[in-house]
Design an enzyme around this catalytic site. Structure first.
Site, mmCIF file in Angstrom:
data_model
loop_
_atom_site.group_PDB
_atom_site.id
_atom_site.type_symbol
_atom_site.label_atom_id
_atom_site.label_comp_id
_atom_site.label_asym_id
_atom_site.label_seq_id
_atom_site.Cartn_x
_atom_site.Cartn_y
_atom_site.Cartn_z
ATOM 1 N N LYS A 256 56.618 95.045 24.555
ATOM 2 C CA LYS A 256 56.299 96.325 23.527
ATOM 3 C C LYS A 256 57.774 96.807 23.291
ATOM 4 O O LYS A 256 58.761 96.313 23.704
ATOM 5 C CB LYS A 256 55.759 97.622 24.295
ATOM 6 C CG LYS A 256 55.293 98.889 23.254
ATOM 7 C CD LYS A 256 53.661 97.968 22.803
ATOM 8 C CE LYS A 256 53.208 98.962 21.624
ATOM 9 N NZ LYS A 256 51.835 98.694 21.471
HETATM 10 P P1 NAD Z 1 49.507 105.315 12.829
HETATM 11 O O1 NAD Z 1 50.916 105.592 12.483
HETATM 12 O O2 NAD Z 1 48.932 104.567 11.709
HETATM 13 O O3 NAD Z 1 48.845 106.719 13.062
HETATM 14 C C1 NAD Z 1 49.086 107.525 13.758
HETATM 15 C C2 NAD Z 1 48.436 108.801 13.355
HETATM 16 O O4 NAD Z 1 48.289 109.858 14.571
HETATM 17 C C3 NAD Z 1 48.937 109.502 12.034
HETATM 18 O O5 NAD Z 1 48.139 109.830 11.410
HETATM 19 C C4 NAD Z 1 49.496 110.769 12.769
HETATM 20 O O6 NAD Z 1 49.848 111.750 11.728
HETATM 21 C C5 NAD Z 1 48.826 111.092 13.854
HETATM 22 N N1 NAD Z 1 49.292 111.878 14.964
HETATM 23 C C6 NAD Z 1 50.746 111.986 15.353
HETATM 24 N N2 NAD Z 1 50.999 112.811 16.158
HETATM 25 C C7 NAD Z 1 49.759 113.606 16.226
HETATM 26 C C8 NAD Z 1 49.143 114.543 17.215
HETATM 27 N N3 NAD Z 1 49.979 115.118 17.971
HETATM 28 N N4 NAD Z 1 47.943 114.967 17.195
HETATM 29 C C9 NAD Z 1 47.135 114.302 16.377
HETATM 30 N N5 NAD Z 1 47.394 113.283 15.630
HETATM 31 C C10 NAD Z 1 48.758 112.803 15.458
HETATM 32 O O7 NAD Z 1 49.267 104.465 14.091
HETATM 33 P P2 NAD Z 1 48.240 103.993 14.605
HETATM 34 O O8 NAD Z 1 48.805 102.364 14.576
HETATM 35 O O9 NAD Z 1 46.868 104.195 13.976
HETATM 36 O O10 NAD Z 1 48.310 103.712 16.194
HETATM 37 C C11 NAD Z 1 47.546 105.002 16.769
HETATM 38 C C12 NAD Z 1 47.397 104.801 18.296
HETATM 39 O O11 NAD Z 1 46.624 103.448 18.459
HETATM 40 C C13 NAD Z 1 48.665 104.254 19.120
HETATM 41 O O12 NAD Z 1 48.445 104.931 20.357
HETATM 42 C C14 NAD Z 1 48.852 102.826 19.085
HETATM 43 O O13 NAD Z 1 49.530 102.667 20.138
HETATM 44 C C15 NAD Z 1 47.424 102.477 19.053
HETATM 45 N N6 NAD Z 1 47.261 101.164 18.851
HETATM 46 C C16 NAD Z 1 47.304 100.759 17.492
HETATM 47 C C17 NAD Z 1 47.144 99.372 17.486
HETATM 48 C C18 NAD Z 1 47.378 98.868 15.663
HETATM 49 O O14 NAD Z 1 46.975 97.830 15.392
HETATM 50 N N7 NAD Z 1 47.900 99.563 15.107
HETATM 51 C C19 NAD Z 1 46.610 98.475 18.241
HETATM 52 C C20 NAD Z 1 46.351 98.912 19.462
HETATM 53 C C21 NAD Z 1 46.676 100.248 19.644
#
Ligand code: NAD
Length: 418
Positions: A107
């Site tokens: 990561k």
């Molecule tokens: P992203 O940046 O697209 O979205 C994150 C969202 O969370 C945003 O809408 C933001 O406004 C919101 N947010 C931030 N702080 C917050 C809070 N305190 N309460 C509620 N919402 C809040 O990110 P993502 O890619 O959707 O990732 C989200 C999660 O999924 C992370 O934990 C990431 O590690 C995990 N993840 C993502 C992927 C991927 O393919 N993108 C894969 C596996 C895991």
């Protein structure tokens, strides 16, 4: 006083301890799995739009590559820390193993505030971070992907910088890149789609009808919004609450996931969506609903929050959203929790399919990709569920036993040389 949130890496080590105990792992192998293989910490300069130079700090933690090249996303956030990146790298290792794809885990993260930076500044930051990482990344070494506040454009900049340094195009150095540069159809929605498949499977094994069932999503970003749109289309379930960093919205009658997304795209937040009642992020987690999907950050469901969770099923689309204390409370309350290393593994499964297409100069249709994801996801779910049922343990422990068990086997079989 706000509840103290535990360190993410301490959580990851506690989970590893539980799995190691069940697997009766050799003490030496357990000790090897407690440490990342390599930790890279870089500082680098970026010229800001004002003309001033700012120094940024970035990390890449390469946790374990016994099963294949390191694989893991890159996160841009003001609160990125080495502790957090280590935890996320450990979880990537177990996740790739549960998904049964030939990758290890890593990561990366850069301490920055992307919301306050221009596109030009983000591009210069990304390119300089890539140059600082140098040969630590590469298609056979370590393959980055998007994570919080990074996206396909970020991957395009990494791909271009790396390729310029190599003197040839190397599309397989990153996944989650734009389709025009060798990205895979279906990758963008893959994490949300995988989590939706897990929800359908969780409902099936619990004999819970999903048509008309209610769900709430914390974090309406890439993962959360795709999850909502796909789950509704796949099962007829109804979204009753959604949130982002600015707050949440609730409607007992249901919120249209596509319209909420369009509102967020237009205004920058789900807040203010017509017909939605405003709720805080904490209230969202306590919403009366059948399925709760935390899709934002780590440590959101703490012990205090867990006592108030009313959902029957929790789908951990985010990484590490539940603390170990909260986990025990949910387990005691018979909440069926699909853990992060299974629930959000759809993203890395399709990243793997993207990497294979790049290396072999293949192009698959979206239906072909979604079909392979469906097969891999249901396969992983079934394996973990079988382990949980036969061992009489939670889905979290079962997923860790499967994931850690395969990595431990690989480490042991490789041996120690020299
Ligand atoms: P992203 O940046 O697209 O979205 C994150 C969202 O969370 C945003 O809408 C933001 O406004 C919101 N947010 C931030 N702080 C917050 C809070 N305190 N309460 C509620 N919402 C809040 O990110 P993502 O890619 O959707 O990732 C989200 C999660 O999924 C992370 O934990 C990431 O590690 C995990 N993840 C993502 C992927 C991927 O393919 N993108 C894969 C596996 C895991």
């Amino acid at each position: 006083m706000p509840e103290k949130r535990p360190d993410a890496f301490a959580n990851a080590l506690e989970q590893l301890r539980i799995a190691s105990e069940r697997l009766k792992l050799d003490e030496g192998i357990h000790r090897m799995l407690r440490e990342p293989k390599k930790v890279i910490r870089v500082t680098f300069p970026v010229r800001m739009d004002s003309g001033k130079i700012r120094i940024f700090k970035g990390y890449r933690v390469q946790y374990n590559d016994a099963r294949g090249p390191f694989k893991g996303g890159i996160r841009y956030h003001p609160e990125v820390s080495l502790d957090e990146v280590k935890a996320l790298a450990a979880w990537m290792t177990w996740k790739c193993s549960v998904a049964d794809i030939p990758f290890g885990g890593s990561k990366g993260g850069v301490v920055c505030d992307p919301k306050r930076m221009s596109q030009g500044e983000l591009e210069r930051l990304t390119r300089r971070f890539t140059a600082a990482l140098g040969d630590a990344i590469g298609p056979d070494v370590d393959i980055p992907a998007p994570d919080v506040y990074t996206n396909a454009q970020t991957m395009a900049w990494i791909l271009d910088t790396y390729s310029q340094m190599k003197g040839k195009m190397v599309p397989a150095v990153v996944t989650g890149k734009p389709i025009a540069l060798g990205g895979s159809l279906g990758r963008d929605a893959a994490t949300g789609r995988g989590a939706a498949i897990c929800t359908r499977e969780a409902a099936r094994v619990n004999r819970m009808p999903l048509k008309g069932a209610s769900f709430a999503v914390q974090g309406y970003g890439n993962v959360g919004s795709n999850y909502a749109v796909i789950l509704e289309a796949m099962t007829g379930a109804r979204m009753v609450a959604a949130s982002d960093s600015r707050g949440g919205i609730y409607s007992k009658r249901g919120l249209d996931p596509r319209k909420v997304l369009a509102h967020k795209e237009k205004t920058g937040s789900v807040v203010g969506f017509p017909g939605g009642e405003e709720v805080s992020n904490e209230e969202l987690l306590e919403t009366e609903c059948d399925v709760l999907c935390p899709a934002a950050f780590e440590n959101q469901i703490t012990a205090n929050v867990a006592k108030k969770v009313r959902a029957k099923v929790v789908i951990e689309a985010a990484n590490g959203p539940t603390t170990p204390e909260a986990d025990k409370i949910l387990d005691g309350a018979k909440v069926f929790l699909v853990p992060d290393i299974l629930a959000n593994s759809g993203g890395v499964m399709v990243s793997y399919l993207e990497w294979v297409q790049d290396l072999q100069r293949l192009r698959w249709t979206e239906d072909e990709v979604n079909g392979m994801l469906e097969e891999k996801m249901t396969g992983a779910f079934t394996q973990v569920h079988k382990e949980a049922a036969s061992g009489g343990v939670s889905m979290r422990t079962a997923a860790l036993v499967v994931g850690v068990g395969r990595v431990a086997d690989a480490v042991k079989t490789l041996g120690i040389w020299p």
